[in-house]
Design an enzyme around this catalytic site. Structure first.
Site, PDB file in Angstrom:
ATOM      1  N   GLU A 153      30.982 -22.613 -12.269  1.00  0.00           N
ATOM      2  CA  GLU A 153      29.525 -22.557 -12.187  1.00  0.00           C
ATOM      3  C   GLU A 153      29.032 -23.616 -11.180  1.00  0.00           C
ATOM      4  OE1 GLU A 153      27.851 -22.857 -16.039  1.00  0.00           O
ATOM      5  OE2 GLU A 153      25.795 -22.545 -15.335  1.00  0.00           O
ATOM      6  N   ARG A 208      45.620 -23.248 -23.762  1.00  0.00           N
ATOM      7  CA  ARG A 208      45.740 -22.373 -24.935  1.00  0.00           C
ATOM      8  C   ARG A 208      46.587 -21.139 -24.653  1.00  0.00           C
ATOM      9  NH1 ARG A 208      39.703 -22.426 -25.802  1.00  0.00           N
ATOM     10  NH2 ARG A 208      39.795 -23.978 -24.158  1.00  0.00           N
TER      11      ARG A 208
HETATM   12  P1  AMP Z   1      37.005 -17.826 -17.175  1.00  0.00           P
HETATM   13  O1  AMP Z   1      37.783 -18.350 -15.995  1.00  0.00           O
HETATM   14  O2  AMP Z   1      35.524 -17.905 -16.969  1.00  0.00           O
HETATM   15  O3  AMP Z   1      37.464 -16.430 -17.571  1.00  0.00           O
HETATM   16  O4  AMP Z   1      37.296 -18.805 -18.401  1.00  0.00           O
HETATM   17  C1  AMP Z   1      38.443 -18.676 -19.132  1.00  0.00           C
HETATM   18  C2  AMP Z   1      38.957 -19.997 -19.639  1.00  0.00           C
HETATM   19  O5  AMP Z   1      37.925 -20.818 -20.151  1.00  0.00           O
HETATM   20  C3  AMP Z   1      39.945 -19.769 -20.761  1.00  0.00           C
HETATM   21  O6  AMP Z   1      41.064 -20.614 -20.545  1.00  0.00           O
HETATM   22  C4  AMP Z   1      39.195 -20.128 -22.021  1.00  0.00           C
HETATM   23  O7  AMP Z   1      40.018 -20.863 -22.883  1.00  0.00           O
HETATM   24  C5  AMP Z   1      38.008 -20.954 -21.573  1.00  0.00           C
HETATM   25  N1  AMP Z   1      36.712 -20.452 -22.122  1.00  0.00           N
HETATM   26  C6  AMP Z   1      35.687 -19.959 -21.390  1.00  0.00           C
HETATM   27  N2  AMP Z   1      34.645 -19.611 -22.168  1.00  0.00           N
HETATM   28  C7  AMP Z   1      35.020 -19.885 -23.437  1.00  0.00           C
HETATM   29  C8  AMP Z   1      34.392 -19.727 -24.726  1.00  0.00           C
HETATM   30  N3  AMP Z   1      33.152 -19.218 -24.871  1.00  0.00           N
HETATM   31  N4  AMP Z   1      35.082 -20.112 -25.830  1.00  0.00           N
HETATM   32  C9  AMP Z   1      36.345 -20.612 -25.699  1.00  0.00           C
HETATM   33  N5  AMP Z   1      36.973 -20.790 -24.532  1.00  0.00           N
HETATM   34  C10 AMP Z   1      36.335 -20.438 -23.406  1.00  0.00           C
END
Ligand code: AMP
Length: 176
Positions: free
Chosen positions: A101, A64
């Site tokens: 996780e 995205r």
């Molecule tokens: P992080 O590495 O935990 O910051 O996760 C970020 C990535 O996971 C991004 O590419 C987001 O598109 C996806 N992502 C994580 N949590 C969500 C959520 N609640 N809704 C949509 N996309 C999420």
């Protein structure tokens, strides 16, 4: 940020409970993408928040981050560089791993994608824990380039992902 445009964008984010698994509230950006007015406002706000920062390239995180990153690169008049999941990029790559996780994942960039000393902006749709964005920043560093700022459409503030990105500048259009 008190800006009518921010409220307008907020109305184009759809919450999907328990996707992709139970307990996750998924922030669906497809209504924003489907509304050209909203998409343009979103990219315009990113440009304004970057406020003339001098940038050599925009990095988009699969998948995205590609949509927002490519549009932002066009507006800034600079090239776009993809950061992808392992095995997707055809030429020689460098890789950074990050913890999930359960288990770990990795991202890659073409090793010749950036020049030494280039200043870049890293773009994704959303920051949750910050692990993905931090890994993307490691790739930029491995290429000898420099992160000028991170730009996210959405920041899930309670997860404190931006702390992982300190001391870099972090811009988010919508905070939840
Ligand atoms: P992080 O590495 O935990 O910051 O996760 C970020 C990535 O996971 C991004 O590419 C987001 O598109 C996806 N992502 C994580 N949590 C969500 C959520 N609640 N809704 C949509 N996309 C999420």
């Amino acid at each position: 940020m008190s800006d009518d445009r921010v409220g307008f964008l907020r109305s184009r984010i759809r919450d999907i409970p328990d996707f992709p698994k139970e307990g996750i509230l998924f922030k669906d950006i497809t209504p924003l993408l489907a509304d050209v007015g909203a998409f343009r406002v979103c990219i315009q706000l990113m440009v304004e928040r970057l406020d003339g920062e001098s940038i050599h390239a925009v990095i988009g995180i699969e998948s995205r981050g590609f949509m927002f990153g490519a549009a932002l690169a066009d507006k800034l008049g600079v090239g776009f560089v993809p950061v992808r999941k392992p095995g997707k990029l055809p030429a020689a790559t460098v890789r950074a791993e990050y913890d999930l996780e359960y288990g770990s994942d990795a991202v890659e960039i073409h090793q010749d994608a950036l020049g030494s000393g280039d200043k870049v902006v890293i773009v994704d749709d959303l920051i949750a824990t910050g692990g993905t964005a931090k890994a993307a920043a490691e790739l930029v560093a491995q290429c000898g380039a420099e992160v000028a700022a991170f730009v996210f459409v959405i920041n899930l503030v309670a997860l404190e992902g931006t702390k992982k990105l300190e001391p870099h500048r972090v811009i988010s259009i919508l905070d939840y």
